[in-house]
Design a protein around this motif. Structure first.
Motif, PDB file in Angstrom:
ATOM      1  N   PHE A 327       3.584  12.197  -1.042  1.00 18.50           N
ATOM      2  CA  PHE A 327       3.806  13.549  -1.578  1.00 18.50           C
ATOM      3  C   PHE A 327       5.268  13.962  -1.406  1.00 18.50           C
ATOM      4  CE2 PHE A 327      -0.913  14.489  -0.815  1.00 18.50           C
ATOM      5  CZ  PHE A 327      -1.225  14.411  -2.159  1.00 18.50           C
ATOM      6  N   ARG A 328       5.808  13.669  -0.231  1.00 21.11           N
ATOM      7  CA  ARG A 328       7.203  14.079   0.007  1.00 21.11           C
ATOM      8  C   ARG A 328       8.147  13.350  -0.946  1.00 21.11           C
ATOM      9  NH1 ARG A 328       7.263  14.552   6.665  1.00 21.11           N
ATOM     10  NH2 ARG A 328       5.823  16.317   6.760  1.00 21.11           N
ATOM     11  N   LYS A 329       7.817  12.096  -1.256  1.00 20.02           N
ATOM     12  CA  LYS A 329       8.650  11.337  -2.206  1.00 20.02           C
ATOM     13  C   LYS A 329       8.615  11.994  -3.601  1.00 20.02           C
ATOM     14  CE  LYS A 329       9.305   6.579  -3.637  1.00 20.02           C
ATOM     15  NZ  LYS A 329       8.225   5.938  -4.399  1.00 20.02           N
ATOM     16  N   ARG A 360      -6.588  22.539 -11.549  1.00 26.77           N
ATOM     17  CA  ARG A 360      -7.021  22.215 -12.923  1.00 26.77           C
ATOM     18  C   ARG A 360      -5.979  21.354 -13.640  1.00 26.77           C
ATOM     19  NH1 ARG A 360      -7.562  27.403 -14.219  1.00 26.77           N
ATOM     20  NH2 ARG A 360      -9.337  28.149 -13.028  1.00 26.77           N
ATOM     21  N   ASP A 361      -4.697  21.726 -13.509  1.00 24.27           N
ATOM     22  CA  ASP A 361      -3.640  20.989 -14.218  1.00 24.27           C
ATOM     23  C   ASP A 361      -3.519  19.558 -13.693  1.00 24.27           C
ATOM     24  OD1 ASP A 361      -3.172  23.246 -15.650  1.00 24.27           O
ATOM     25  OD2 ASP A 361      -1.304  23.799 -14.632  1.00 24.27           O
ATOM     26  N   VAL A 362      -3.551  19.411 -12.356  1.00 30.01           N
ATOM     27  CA  VAL A 362      -3.420  18.071 -11.781  1.00 30.01           C
ATOM     28  C   VAL A 362      -4.622  17.222 -12.206  1.00 30.01           C
ATOM     29  CG1 VAL A 362      -3.375  16.760  -9.616  1.00 30.01           C
ATOM     30  CG2 VAL A 362      -1.988  18.837  -9.851  1.00 30.01           C
ATOM     31  N   PHE A 363      -5.797  17.820 -12.189  1.00 26.90           N
ATOM     32  CA  PHE A 363      -7.010  17.075 -12.555  1.00 26.90           C
ATOM     33  C   PHE A 363      -6.964  16.670 -14.037  1.00 26.90           C
ATOM     34  CE2 PHE A 363     -11.652  16.925 -13.626  1.00 26.90           C
ATOM     35  CZ  PHE A 363     -11.916  15.772 -12.904  1.00 26.90           C
ATOM     36  N   ALA A 364      -6.573  17.616 -14.880  1.00 19.93           N
ATOM     37  CA  ALA A 364      -6.561  17.336 -16.327  1.00 19.93           C
ATOM     38  C   ALA A 364      -5.606  16.180 -16.647  1.00 19.93           C
ATOM     39  CB  ALA A 364      -6.143  18.589 -17.098  1.00 19.93           C
ATOM     40  N   LYS A 365      -4.473  16.128 -15.966  1.00 17.21           N
ATOM     41  CA  LYS A 365      -3.457  15.110 -16.311  1.00 17.21           C
ATOM     42  C   LYS A 365      -3.677  13.777 -15.614  1.00 17.21           C
ATOM     43  CE  LYS A 365       0.620  16.016 -18.579  1.00 17.21           C
ATOM     44  NZ  LYS A 365       1.992  16.504 -18.521  1.00 17.21           N
ATOM     45  N   THR A 366      -4.311  13.807 -14.424  1.00 14.24           N
ATOM     46  CA  THR A 366      -4.348  12.575 -13.620  1.00 14.24           C
ATOM     47  C   THR A 366      -5.752  12.127 -13.211  1.00 14.24           C
ATOM     48  OG1 THR A 366      -4.213  13.766 -11.529  1.00 14.24           O
ATOM     49  CG2 THR A 366      -2.117  13.200 -12.583  1.00 14.24           C
ATOM     50  N   ILE A 395      -4.829   5.168  -2.736  1.00 13.05           N
ATOM     51  CA  ILE A 395      -3.781   6.181  -2.523  1.00 13.05           C
ATOM     52  C   ILE A 395      -2.512   5.772  -3.285  1.00 13.05           C
ATOM     53  CG2 ILE A 395      -2.283   7.301  -0.807  1.00 13.05           C
ATOM     54  CD1 ILE A 395      -4.604   7.070   1.193  1.00 13.05           C
ATOM     55  N   THR A 396      -2.198   4.474  -3.245  1.00 13.45           N
ATOM     56  CA  THR A 396      -1.019   3.991  -3.976  1.00 13.45           C
ATOM     57  C   THR A 396      -1.161   4.311  -5.466  1.00 13.45           C
ATOM     58  OG1 THR A 396      -0.800   2.221  -2.370  1.00 13.45           O
ATOM     59  CG2 THR A 396       0.376   1.913  -4.450  1.00 13.45           C
ATOM     60  N   ARG A 397      -2.337   4.032  -6.003  1.00 20.66           N
ATOM     61  CA  ARG A 397      -2.598   4.294  -7.436  1.00 20.66           C
ATOM     62  C   ARG A 397      -2.511   5.799  -7.720  1.00 20.66           C
ATOM     63  NH1 ARG A 397      -3.249   3.968 -12.314  1.00 20.66           N
ATOM     64  NH2 ARG A 397      -5.193   4.195 -13.476  1.00 20.66           N
ATOM     65  N   ILE A 398      -3.070   6.619  -6.830  1.00 20.51           N
ATOM     66  CA  ILE A 398      -3.039   8.081  -7.008  1.00 20.51           C
ATOM     67  C   ILE A 398      -1.589   8.567  -7.057  1.00 20.51           C
ATOM     68  CG2 ILE A 398      -3.471  10.252  -5.742  1.00 20.51           C
ATOM     69  CD1 ILE A 398      -6.191   9.016  -4.904  1.00 20.51           C
ATOM     70  N   MET A 399      -0.768   8.035  -6.166  1.00 26.07           N
ATOM     71  CA  MET A 399       0.634   8.472  -6.130  1.00 26.07           C
ATOM     72  C   MET A 399       1.355   8.091  -7.435  1.00 26.07           C
ATOM     73  SD  MET A 399       1.174  10.289  -3.561  1.00 26.07           S
ATOM     74  CE  MET A 399       0.010  10.777  -2.289  1.00 26.07           C
ATOM     75  N   GLU A 400       1.015   6.925  -7.971  1.00 26.59           N
ATOM     76  CA  GLU A 400       1.624   6.521  -9.250  1.00 26.59           C
ATOM     77  C   GLU A 400       1.217   7.490 -10.362  1.00 26.59           C
ATOM     78  OE1 GLU A 400       1.489   1.738  -8.222  1.00 26.59           O
ATOM     79  OE2 GLU A 400       0.102   2.551  -9.715  1.00 26.59           O
ATOM     80  N   LEU A 401      -0.079   7.842 -10.371  1.00 25.13           N
ATOM     81  CA  LEU A 401      -0.555   8.763 -11.410  1.00 25.13           C
ATOM     82  C   LEU A 401       0.118  10.125 -11.276  1.00 25.13           C
ATOM     83  CD1 LEU A 401      -4.346   7.872 -11.269  1.00 25.13           C
ATOM     84  CD2 LEU A 401      -2.878   7.632 -13.269  1.00 25.13           C
TER      85      LEU A 401
END
Ligand SMILES: Cc1ncc(COP(=O)(O)O)c(C=O)c1O
Length: 410
Positions: A327-329, A360-366, A395-401
């Motif tokens: 997240f900090r990155k 909602r926005d984070v969910f809709a996009k990722t 978690i790695t995949r989530i951060m990429e998304l």
């Protein structure tokens, strides 16, 4: 917290008899709303990463699963029949032994410990046992959202006691107005804290016990996360370590997170024998305690589960470090919690205080689902909670998304 009556649920077919006001007027349960979003997306074939609920993805120890199987096949004891109201003596004895070994607290297993069908059930029923309509209850805010609904069902007056980031999310008891203290019968404390990850020390519990005695308020310590403190030199304390705490306090424990048994529904309450007896009395009218096989598995977990607990702590610590760094990155400056399986942070500036909009926005996009802070109380507004319930590769995949979504995370 939205205190307006819920909007009509479109999936509910009208019935000739109206529902009781206390249910009609229940505020929506934040996780039910999130689950609907998640399930609609899954039904539409979308990929979803559910970090909303603290629902452990790790499996229980093989010996715990073995213990329930053994109990179910035991020819000498038919655990499939109704059991006893107060749970198996063996489970209550294992609770007392665990409390002594973990906290140095001595309990009478027959009068000071009661098995529960998950601590959520016990918390709600304790409120029913102690709160008359109009009585006050002091609930920390933000908090585990189930407190609100349970208090609402008792028609209690809720006071949300603000937890501040600058205080490490430990409340200022002096903030409680005199009239609130006078009308209240119950103060809930939850350390380590959901959703903030805040921890408290024994000195704070001493102050809280003294405050509760002075105001004749029951101290309800929800200790579901005492085994998930990352500072192993200073493990989280129990309120019952405070001399004289048994006069005014009870403490709830859960095996859901510490032993990966969330779906089994097993927890317990310990403390003053009078509230334990009154809760047991109420429960004898509404349930029949836990399935015996689950109780025997819980005995196994308490006796032999130290390794599972240690592994869980290490797993969540690793995930915490990975997620905080990720997240900090991105530019989202989240704090690093000292305990629990949650990250709690102010949402990025672009969303202002609109935490539901952020979710909602984070969910809709990722497809990544996190929890909006205002679902945890009025003082959670503008925050979000992320649960550490995905393995490292995910978690790695989530951060990429999240990075690919192109949001401004600062
Ligand atoms: C603070 C807190 N208390 C109680 C519970 C309920 O736990 P259980 O699964 O034992 O009902 C939870 C679950 O998330 C929680 O976060």
């Amino acid at each position: 917290m939205n205190r307006q009556p819920s909007a009509p649920d479109p999936s509910v077919v009208p019935f000739v008899v109206p529902c009781a006001d206390r249910v009609t007027n229940l505020p929506p349960y934040v996780f039910a709303t999130l689950f609907r979003m998640r399930d609609d997306a899954l039904a539409a074939g979308r990929e979803v990463f559910d970090l909303s609920v603290g629902n452990p993805d790790v499996r229980p120890a093989a010996s715990v699963v073995g213990a329930i199987t053994e109990a179910m096949n035991d020819e000498t004891w038919n655990c499939h029949r109704y059991g006893t109201f107060n749970g198996l003596p063996r489970f209550r004895e294992a609770i007392a032994l665990w409390y002594y070994e973990r906290f140095g607290v001595r309990l009478d297993p027959h009068t000071q410990a009661l098995p529960l069908i998950g601590s959520k059930e016990g918390l709600a029923n304790l409120m029913r046992a102690y709160l008359n309509p109009g009585d006050g209850i002091i609930i920390p805010s933000p908090c585990y959202p189930a407190y609100f609904g349970a208090a609402h069902l008792c028609e209690a007056e809720i006071y949300e006691l603000k937890l501040r980031e600058e205080d490490g999310y430990v409340p200022r008891l002096e903030d409680i107005p005199a009239e609130v203290a006078a009308r209240s019968r119950m103060l809930i404390l939850n350390y380590p804290n959901n959703p903030t990850g805040g921890v408290c020390d024994l000195a704070f519990f001493e102050k809280a016990v003294a405050w509760c005695k002075r105001h004749q308020v029951m101290l309800v310590s929800d200790a579901a996360y005492t085994e998930l403190g990352f500072d192993t030199e200073n493990p989280p304390p129990s309120v019952l370590q405070v001399p004289g705490a048994f006069d005014v306090a009870v403490e709830f424990q859960s095996l859901s997170k510490s032993h990966n048994l969330a779906g089994w529904r097993v927890g317990f309450v310990v403390g003053g024998s009078e509230p334990i007896a009154n809760l047991g009395r109420l429960k004898s009218h509404v349930d029949f305690s836990l399935f015996g096989g689950i109780q025997m598995a819980a005995v196994n977990a308490l006796r032999y589960g130290a390794r599972t607990v240690k592994e869980n702590r290490e797993t969540y610590l690793g995930r915490r470090n990975q997620m905080v760094a990720g997240f900090r990155k991105l530019g989202w400056q989240v704090p690093s919690p000292a305990a629990t399986l949650y990250i709690w942070a102010r949402i990025p500036r672009a969303w202002g205080d609109d935490d539901f909009g952020f979710v909602r926005d984070v969910f809709a996009k990722t497809g990544v689902l996190v929890s909006p802070g205002s679902g945890f109380g009025v003082h959670g507004r503008g925050y979000a909670r992320v649960s550490l319930v995905a393995p490292s590769a995910t978690i790695t995949r989530i951060m990429e998304l999240l990075e690919g979504a192109g949001f401004d995370w600062s």
